[in-house]
Design an enzyme around this catalytic site. Structure first.
Site, short mmCIF file in Angstrom:
data_model
loop_
_atom_site.label_atom_id
_atom_site.label_comp_id
_atom_site.label_asym_id
_atom_site.label_seq_id
_atom_site.Cartn_x
_atom_site.Cartn_y
_atom_site.Cartn_z
CB CYS A 81 -0.75 -0.02 1.27
SG CYS A 81 -0.05 -0.47 2.71
NE ARG B 203 -4.07 1.93 2.03
CZ ARG B 203 -3.96 2.93 1.35
NH1 ARG B 203 -4.66 3.37 0.60
NH2 ARG B 203 -2.72 3.61 1.57
CG MET C 172 2.67 4.56 5.02
SD MET C 172 3.96 5.77 4.67
CE MET C 172 4.94 5.85 6.37
#
Length: 183
Positions: free
Chosen positions: A118, A124, A120
């Site tokens: 995602c 997610r 970072m």
């Protein structure tokens, strides 16, 4: 035994996730041939090639997020799967748990290497990898968190954690039902 099977509370799960945190690297292998990483690695085709990545699961797909897509990777031999998820607790990630888990599982069964990302590589992507481990590896949520945290600090937001708790509760009756049917 019913007590042991209790899904931990959000507070308990947060405690597990936030204890002994380490700095997050751009990419980590968290399970055999399964990597979690951030946007910088998703856009770095050289790194993806050197890792031997064959499948990419973008948990932050979409025009206003990380808009890579199959076209972006046309010069690499990778299979791409995008999930247009927002990293906020109100976002319902549950409909994506099963398709993402089966994408990862299918890739690993073909001896592929999967990169899940995602922005970072924390919320997610972490949530989708945990869902995979619960659905396809039959791990409990805590076992999945502990397994991933051996190699990477993840931190699904509180909404995603709650959805993973619900997933665990929905997976449990099935396993209980199976043992009742066989006995």
């Amino acid at each position: 035994s019913a007590q042991e099977e209790e899904t931990p509370s959000l507070t308990e799960l947060r405690q597990i996730l936030w204890t002994n945190r380490k700095p997050v690297a751009p990419v980590n292998q968290v399970w055999p041939n399964l990597f979690i990483g951030d946007e910088s690695v998703a856009r770095d085709k050289t790194t993806l090639s050197s890792l031997g990545v064959t499948h990419i699961l973008n948990a932050a797909a979409g025009r206003h997020r990380i808009n890579t897509g199959q076209q972006f990777y046309s010069d690499l031999e990778v299979e791409y799967h995008g999930v247009e998820a927002a990293d906020h607790p109100e976002f319902n990630l549950r409909p994506f748990f099963s398709p993402a888990a089966h994408f990862i599982d299918g890739a690993l069964r073909q001896n592929g290497k999967v990169f899940v990302h995602c922005a970072m590589g924390v919320s997610r992507s972490g949530a989708l990898v945990l869902a995979y481990m619960m659905i396809c590896q039959s791990l409990s949520l805590v076992e999945a968190i502990v397994a991933v945290r051996l190699n990477r600090d993840i931190g699904p937001n509180s909404g995603f954690l709650e959805q993973l708790r619900q997933l665990e509760q929905s997976l449990r009756p099935q396993s209980r039902q199976t043992t009742e049917d066989t006995s």
